[in-house]
Design an enzyme around this catalytic site. Structure first.
Site, PDB file in Angstrom:
ATOM      1  N   CYS A   2       0.852  -1.044   0.174  1.00 24.81           N
ATOM      2  CA  CYS A   2       0.039  -0.075   0.006  1.00 24.81           C
ATOM      3  C   CYS A   2       1.072   1.542   0.006  1.00 24.81           C
ATOM      4  O   CYS A   2       2.141   1.175  -0.197  1.00 24.81           O
ATOM      5  CB  CYS A   2      -0.878  -0.043   1.116  1.00 24.81           C
ATOM      6  SG  CYS A   2      -1.925  -1.539   1.356  1.00 24.81           S
ATOM      7  N   SER A  52      -4.810  -4.622  -2.610  1.00 26.77           N
ATOM      8  CA  SER A  52      -5.372  -5.872  -1.852  1.00 26.77           C
ATOM      9  C   SER A  52      -4.594  -6.857  -2.031  1.00 26.77           C
ATOM     10  O   SER A  52      -4.466  -7.474  -3.167  1.00 26.77           O
ATOM     11  CB  SER A  52      -6.915  -5.989  -1.927  1.00 26.77           C
ATOM     12  OG  SER A  52      -7.442  -4.712  -1.852  1.00 26.77           O
ATOM     13  N   ILE A  53      -4.218  -7.545  -1.027  1.00 24.57           N
ATOM     14  CA  ILE A  53      -3.140  -8.611  -1.108  1.00 24.57           C
ATOM     15  C   ILE A  53      -3.981 -10.019  -0.298  1.00 24.57           C
ATOM     16  O   ILE A  53      -4.117 -11.007  -0.769  1.00 24.57           O
ATOM     17  CB  ILE A  53      -1.700  -8.618  -0.993  1.00 24.57           C
ATOM     18  CG1 ILE A  53      -1.257  -7.639  -1.596  1.00 24.57           C
ATOM     19  CG2 ILE A  53      -0.995  -9.733  -0.746  1.00 24.57           C
ATOM     20  CD1 ILE A  53      -1.164  -7.812  -3.191  1.00 24.57           C
ATOM     21  N   ILE A  54      -3.988  -9.563   0.954  1.00 24.81           N
ATOM     22  CA  ILE A  54      -4.618 -10.448   2.118  1.00 24.81           C
ATOM     23  C   ILE A  54      -6.014 -10.004   2.587  1.00 24.81           C
ATOM     24  O   ILE A  54      -6.002  -8.749   2.953  1.00 24.81           O
ATOM     25  CB  ILE A  54      -3.923 -10.715   3.331  1.00 24.81           C
ATOM     26  CG1 ILE A  54      -2.484 -11.311   2.775  1.00 24.81           C
ATOM     27  CG2 ILE A  54      -3.983 -11.485   4.156  1.00 24.81           C
ATOM     28  CD1 ILE A  54      -1.175 -11.461   3.762  1.00 24.81           C
ATOM     29  N   GLY A  76       3.229  -3.173   3.473  1.00 21.57           N
ATOM     30  CA  GLY A  76       4.137  -4.291   3.600  1.00 21.57           C
ATOM     31  C   GLY A  76       3.325  -5.560   3.613  1.00 21.57           C
ATOM     32  O   GLY A  76       2.217  -5.787   3.450  1.00 21.57           O
ATOM     33  N   GLU A  77       4.049  -6.607   4.258  1.00 21.68           N
ATOM     34  CA  GLU A  77       3.786  -7.812   4.401  1.00 21.68           C
ATOM     35  C   GLU A  77       4.373  -8.342   5.726  1.00 21.68           C
ATOM     36  O   GLU A  77       5.715  -8.159   5.942  1.00 21.68           O
ATOM     37  CB  GLU A  77       3.814  -8.760   3.243  1.00 21.68           C
ATOM     38  CG  GLU A  77       3.045  -8.359   2.093  1.00 21.68           C
ATOM     39  CD  GLU A  77       1.695  -8.586   2.231  1.00 21.68           C
ATOM     40  OE1 GLU A  77       1.166  -9.002   3.094  1.00 21.68           O
ATOM     41  OE2 GLU A  77       0.996  -7.928   1.213  1.00 21.68           O
ATOM     42  N   ASP A 100      -2.747  -9.028   8.398  1.00 28.54           N
ATOM     43  CA  ASP A 100      -1.587  -8.898   8.944  1.00 28.54           C
ATOM     44  C   ASP A 100      -1.604  -7.453   9.553  1.00 28.54           C
ATOM     45  O   ASP A 100      -1.024  -7.373  10.648  1.00 28.54           O
ATOM     46  CB  ASP A 100      -0.448  -9.290   8.116  1.00 28.54           C
ATOM     47  CG  ASP A 100      -0.458  -8.684   6.791  1.00 28.54           C
ATOM     48  OD1 ASP A 100      -1.383  -7.862   6.530  1.00 28.54           O
ATOM     49  OD2 ASP A 100       0.775  -8.444   6.376  1.00 28.54           O
ATOM     50  N   SER A 363      11.210 -11.912  -6.325  1.00 23.99           N
ATOM     51  CA  SER A 363      12.625 -11.484  -7.239  1.00 23.99           C
ATOM     52  C   SER A 363      13.416 -12.292  -6.244  1.00 23.99           C
ATOM     53  O   SER A 363      13.447 -12.220  -5.273  1.00 23.99           O
ATOM     54  CB  SER A 363      12.272 -10.181  -7.435  1.00 23.99           C
ATOM     55  OG  SER A 363      13.725  -9.740  -7.981  1.00 23.99           O
TER      56      SER A 363
END
Length: 634
Positions: A2, A52-54, A76-77, A100, A363
């Site tokens: 984000c 949006s990832i999780i 971040g994550e 998270d 990566s």
């Protein structure tokens, strides 16, 4: 992944404008096109853009604890968030999402500043504690995610990107000219300073705490190269590393959206892919990029080889000199700091391709800095070993280097000759720095006489001097790895990785920069990283059965963007026009005749491509961020 932004006004009756927060967040829409959110409480305001990832449905930010006394915005994550969530639930915390992000809120509520030690991931976040009237800013250990701030007498303004800070009309666009020499020495901006006066980077592994107009900045993590056990066997080290890599790649595959892998055709990215296919039952997409033109190294056949071996859905593309030039103004706008990093443009285009199929990319960045993958590490370790013979032998060796290069019509090793009689701290500033580029080249000094008088070389070198002092007494190899991990890695490589992928609203993850991987690599004796001529020795051994020998044994290339030849051919006139233009010269920093000599020499076969691209980046940066122009190159 984000974008975050915010402001903390120090006055007792100050109020943060919701309109200002909206304007700040709008500048970083590309970091989070899926959602936005704001929290304003008197003197503090928090803004957020979401990718949006999780927990795609309920991951809205800003997000608070149970009673609304603690608020967070987070970029971040956190890869160990499920483990932390279980711990916090056992302590009685109540969760309303599966994100998270919410773990950070409750972790801070439970452990205070010690929460930072428990996080495993990449992050930049802000926490507002309503009861304590305290704002906490924190950045991950390695600097994978960026966080900038402007601290004034009356407020603290912060954001994921500089342009969001500049959206506050109280922040003036003013450069610190003396730092031009720092940029041109390193070809990026090491340390906390930016070229914009008053706008600062929060250093990796640090936090900032603001309360009642007072701020403190503290380091919470550092990388330590201890004295390793000589008895640790190669086999044990291999097994431990492979287990650690499998664990970190598995954690980095965590997502509720499609995940792909960015392939360079090298060991690191192919190794990541080999482990990623075992961490999911879904078909993985892979991506790579090539370049048009004659005699240009092509990574795509090796990337295709890896894709075929591991059964991925593979995509590749080609970019040209015209593509490179067309993106240059946007490169400057997205990077925000002048950085001599032409491969960033290749990363932009390949991540733009990837965004059509995935939202997350893995990566291989970081493997070279952790495990000594660059040939310069090997060459400089050898150079330092040779210096024990004294000055007369050093002079003789320097002469033999020049004669060898002359015999083969090469300039490959001649750059090492002048270093034979220099102390390591006097020439090793970081991987890409060149102490003689602008102050001692044979074309004469590029700086104007007036500008030269303003330069303080020790100020230019101050960030790396601190690092050199920290590793005094370490081996040459470990000293280089520490300096690069603390300077070149966060301030060049990771800025490129973050800014170019987020320009396309895609999240880039770097499993080899998991802090546990870095700590393991730092604990190894130098010979397990650099073994004779073999770079990245232990990493290649650990992955030897997982990646094709054609990839494992090939010469390192990375993304070999042919910008050197493009600067002499397709882009020659464009570069000349920008660097000799009246606006550029009137700034008073450079001599026009010296710049023209540099350009002519480069066109005639001398290699000044990095110096020229650095000067170009600096001028386009000034037009974009000081003059506030919409730059168009023709």
């Amino acid at each position: 992944m984000c974008g975050i932004c915010g402001k903390f006004a120090f006055g007792a009756n100050e109020m943060v404008s919701p309109a200002l927060l909206k304007a700040m967040a709008d500048t970083i829409h590309h970091r989070g096109p899926d959602d936005e959110g704001f929290y304003v409480s008197g003197p503090v305001g928090l803004g957020f853009r979401r990718l949006s990832i999780i927990d795609l449905q309920s991951g809205h930010q800003p997000l608070s604890n149970e009673d609304g006394s603690i608020w967070v915005i987070f970029n971040g994550e956190i890869y160990n968030y499920k483990e932390l969530r279980t711990l916090l639930l056992a302590k009685g915390h109540v969760f309303k999402t599966q994100t998270d992000t919410e773990v950070i809120v409750h972790l801070f509520e439970e452990f205070g500043l010690d929460c930072l030690q428990k996080l495993r991931g990449m992050f930049a976040f802000a926490i507002w504690d309503e009861n304590a009237r305290t704002l906490l800013l924190a950045r991950d250990r390695v600097g994978i995610k960026p966080l900038y701030y402007c601290l004034g007498d009356s407020s603290l303004v912060f954001a994921s990107e500089i342009k969001a800070i500049l959206a506050d009309p109280s922040i003036k666009r003013k450069m610190t000219p003396q730092l031009i020499d720092r940029f041109l020495t390193f070809q990026y901006m090491p340390g906390e300073d930016t070229l914009l006066n008053g706008i600062t980077k929060l250093a990796p592994g640090h936090y900032l705490l603001a309360n009642n107009g007072k701020t403190v900045i503290r380091q919470y993590w550092d990388l330590h190269f201890g004295v390793p056990s000589e008895g640790a066997s190669l086999q044990d080290a291999e097994a431990e590393l492979l287990s650690l890599l499998a664990e970190t790649v598995n954690l980095h595959m965590m997502a509720d959206v499609p995940v792909g892998v960015l392939l360079s055709g090298g060991v690191d990215s192919t190794g990541i892919l080999s482990l990623a296919v075992n961490a999911t039952d879904k078909k993985i997409s892979t991506f790579t990029v090539g370049f048009s033109g004659d005699k240009v190294p092509d990574e795509r056949p090796y990337a295709r080889l890896a894709a075929e071996k591991f059964g991925t859905q593979h995509y590749d593309m080609t970019i040209s000199a015209d593509d490179f030039a067309a993106f240059l103004p946007r490169y400057i706008w997205h990077m925000e700091e002048p950085v001599c990093e032409p491969p960033a443009i290749a990363l932009y285009y390949v991540s733009k391709l990837a965004r059509r199929y995935v939202t997350v990319l893995l990566s291989g960045e970081g493997g070279d800095e952790a495990f000594a993958g660059y040939s310069s590490y090997r060459n400089l370790v050898w150079l330092e070993h040779l210096k024990v013979g004294g000055r007369s032998l050093n002079d003789a060796f320097a002469k033999s280097i020049s004669l060898t290069d002359a015999a083969f019509g090469s300039h490959r090793f001649s750059k090492y000759g002048p270093l034979m009689n220099e102390r390591f701290p006097d020439y090793y500033y970081s991987r890409t720095s060149n102490p003689h580029s602008f102050t001692g080249n044979t074309l004469g000094k590029v700086y104007s006489a007036d500008f030269t008088r303003t330069i303080d070389r020790e100020r230019s070198l101050e960030p790396v001097r601190r690092l050199q002092n920290h590793v005094r007494g370490q081996s040459t190899l470990d000293a280089m790895l520490y300096i690069d991990t603390k300077s070149w890695l966060p301030d060049d490589l990771l800025i490129k990785a973050d800014k170019m992928t987020m320009a396309n609203s895609i999240e880039l993850r770097v499993p080899l920069l998991d802090h546990r991987v870095l700590e393991f690599a730092a604990s190894l004796r130098p010979g397990l990283k650099l073994n004779g001529r073999n770079t990245k020795y232990i990493l290649k051994k650990a992955l030897s059965k997982k990646i094709p020998s054609e990839i494992r044994n090939r010469k390192k290339a990375g993304f070999p963007v042919p910008y050197e030849s493009w600067l002499r051919t397709d882009l020659r006139d464009l570069i000349w026009d920008v660097l000799t233009d009246g606006k550029t010269i009137s700034r008073g920093y450079f001599r026009k005749d010296a710049v023209e000599s540099l350009l002519r020499a480069n066109s005639n076969g001398a290699d000044y491509s990095k110096e020229i691209f650095s000067l170009l980046s600096l001028e386009l940066w000034q037009r974009t961020f000081l003059d506030n122009e919409q730059v168009v190159l023709q």
